[in-house]
Design an enzyme around this catalytic site. Sequence first.
Site, PDB file in Angstrom:
ATOM      1  N   TRP A 161       0.802  -1.214   0.000  1.00 41.49           N
ATOM      2  CA  TRP A 161       0.000   0.000   0.000  1.00 41.49           C
ATOM      3  C   TRP A 161       0.839   1.271   0.000  1.00 41.49           C
ATOM      4  O   TRP A 161       0.319   2.358  -0.260  1.00 41.49           O
ATOM      5  CB  TRP A 161      -0.930   0.028   1.222  1.00 41.49           C
ATOM      6  CG  TRP A 161      -0.250  -0.267   2.527  1.00 41.49           C
ATOM      7  CD1 TRP A 161      -0.241  -1.462   3.184  1.00 41.49           C
ATOM      8  CD2 TRP A 161       0.522   0.639   3.326  1.00 41.49           C
ATOM      9  NE1 TRP A 161       0.505  -1.354   4.346  1.00 41.49           N
ATOM     10  CE2 TRP A 161       0.973  -0.074   4.454  1.00 41.49           C
ATOM     11  CE3 TRP A 161       0.876   1.985   3.196  1.00 41.49           C
ATOM     12  CZ2 TRP A 161       1.772   0.512   5.447  1.00 41.49           C
ATOM     13  CZ3 TRP A 161       1.666   2.571   4.177  1.00 41.49           C
ATOM     14  CH2 TRP A 161       2.094   1.825   5.288  1.00 41.49           C
ATOM     15  N   PRO A 186      -3.487  -5.685  -5.686  1.00 39.68           N
ATOM     16  CA  PRO A 186      -3.036  -4.571  -4.856  1.00 39.68           C
ATOM     17  C   PRO A 186      -3.420  -4.791  -3.401  1.00 39.68           C
ATOM     18  O   PRO A 186      -4.297  -5.600  -3.080  1.00 39.68           O
ATOM     19  CB  PRO A 186      -3.780  -3.359  -5.436  1.00 39.68           C
ATOM     20  CG  PRO A 186      -4.496  -3.849  -6.659  1.00 39.68           C
ATOM     21  CD  PRO A 186      -4.633  -5.330  -6.528  1.00 39.68           C
ATOM     22  N   GLU A 261      10.646  -8.853  -2.552  1.00 37.72           N
ATOM     23  CA  GLU A 261      11.242  -7.639  -1.991  1.00 37.72           C
ATOM     24  C   GLU A 261      10.610  -7.452  -0.627  1.00 37.72           C
ATOM     25  O   GLU A 261       9.470  -7.022  -0.502  1.00 37.72           O
ATOM     26  CB  GLU A 261      10.986  -6.452  -2.925  1.00 37.72           C
ATOM     27  CG  GLU A 261      11.868  -5.254  -2.640  1.00 37.72           C
ATOM     28  CD  GLU A 261      11.168  -4.230  -1.783  1.00 37.72           C
ATOM     29  OE1 GLU A 261      11.463  -4.201  -0.556  1.00 37.72           O
ATOM     30  OE2 GLU A 261      10.339  -3.482  -2.299  1.00 37.72           O
ATOM     31  N   CYS A 295      10.232   0.532   2.877  1.00 36.51           N
ATOM     32  CA  CYS A 295      11.095  -0.575   3.255  1.00 36.51           C
ATOM     33  C   CYS A 295      12.561  -0.179   3.317  1.00 36.51           C
ATOM     34  O   CYS A 295      13.364  -0.867   3.940  1.00 36.51           O
ATOM     35  CB  CYS A 295      10.906  -1.751   2.295  1.00 36.51           C
ATOM     36  SG  CYS A 295      11.112  -1.292   0.568  1.00 36.51           S
ATOM     37  N   GLU A 392      11.199  -3.314  12.210  1.00 31.03           N
ATOM     38  CA  GLU A 392      11.026  -2.342  11.136  1.00 31.03           C
ATOM     39  C   GLU A 392      10.006  -1.308  11.608  1.00 31.03           C
ATOM     40  O   GLU A 392       8.849  -1.637  11.872  1.00 31.03           O
ATOM     41  CB  GLU A 392      10.551  -3.036   9.861  1.00 31.03           C
ATOM     42  CG  GLU A 392      10.530  -2.124   8.650  1.00 31.03           C
ATOM     43  CD  GLU A 392      10.255  -2.864   7.349  1.00 31.03           C
ATOM     44  OE1 GLU A 392      10.572  -2.315   6.289  1.00 31.03           O
ATOM     45  OE2 GLU A 392       9.726  -3.995   7.401  1.00 31.03           O
TER      46      GLU A 392
END
Length: 492
Positions: A161, A186, A261, A295, A392
């Site tokens: 997103w 998506p 990824e 990321c 993260e």
Amino acid sequence: MRALPDAEPTALADSDKVLADLHLAVPGVNRTFDVHDPATGRTIAEVPDFDVRQALDAVARADEAGRSWAATTTRHRADILRTWYELILGNADMIALLITREMGKPLAEARAEVNYGADFVRWYAEEAVRPAGNLRDAPTGGARLFTRRAPVGLSVLITPWNFPLAMATRKIAPALAAGCPVVIKPAPNTPLTTIFAVQLAFAAGVPEDLVQVVNTTDAPAFSTAVLADARVRKVSFTGSTGVGKVLLRLAADNVLKSSMELGGNAPLLVFDDADLERAVDGAFAAKMRNGGQSCIAANRIFVQDGIADAFVEALTERLATLQVGHGLAPGVGLGPVIDTSAVNRLAGLVEDATRRGAHLLTGGSAPSHPGTFFEPTLLDHVPSDADLARAEIFGPIAAVQRFSHQDEAIARANDTEHGLAGYVFTENLDRAFNVADQLATGLVGINQGVPSNAAAPFGGVKQSGLGREGSSEGLEEYEEIRYYNLSLRPTS
């Protein structure tokens, strides 16, 4: 904290018109789900919600269309991709409004994403006519060995997103350039941009069955069913490492070519000899681009002792003056995070770090305002055992740790299961390359905070993923190598 500005009325009205004109209905798919504006929490669209049977029907349609597409010339594909690129730029304002409404980022950043996403389409329009191949003599003589590239086949693309246009074009464009049909799913938070972008691809000449947009609120059922279908030959995913591992297990049963990824825990190293202004600008970009929801965002900021106080003071000032609000409001530099769970997670990270001894210098909480906002935040002296130093962050929190020696910084930077991006700030050229070479990451930004480029291979090492996107390597991810051995008889 100052009151948060609301959307500028004209921009809001323009975005409402874009939403009203968007073609969302899919024949035979009657169930829907809501898409929300994270800056207000309000529903802005209802999108068809595919079940498993409908998703497999989409696979069948794409597979059928892919047979003729694979037989087209590379020039034909290149021309269509070039037209798609021009249509994206011609509709840039509309796409940017969609991105801001469904994802939340400020309009200026949304416009930058449009240019970035379009670059992938232009790149692969140019790359399509340069397919790799080789001719060599057999070492023993008597034969010529040919290799050529062929499309790998039906490709399932699963996008996140946070960059709803760029993550779609970065996958769709090389797949089409290689000659592959596509099923793209998506993220349910941000499906509208992808839907519109694919409609522009159809207007450019892409056959309508060739690219199937499948929106669903049941991602596990979708992935299990679709990746088990024998017609599928490729899966490409951008998202968390945990989900990537699940998809790899599913892909293993059909031995699918896979690009992953995955998550990051990017270290950003600032050495005493860095240019302070350059380092602060770079760290601000690497941390706050997309509200930190990237990321490759700087997750752990390591600053050498001699420059640390000045760096922290300057970065704190930059963050403290950053205007938060609706992405369609003038002057806003930070929009909302994606949802309420993100707000709660960020608050928990701050609470854990301060409890362990980190110094909170600015921000640290969610403002009392509709929508899912979190203040721009900086914590100094973050201990290595804090969750901020291990997880993260995916939000507007800058977590600073200090170091004394280069070897210490490299060891701490590499002390993670992830290896997507890293950053080095120094005016010493030898140090720049020596440190970059020792960082266990797939890409390194040297004295800059935005290293992504359509012409460069993007991807990670360790548990940050497999394969590359962008550049010529990104095209190879949608191709397989064919080898021919031509026997030669002596003639006289």
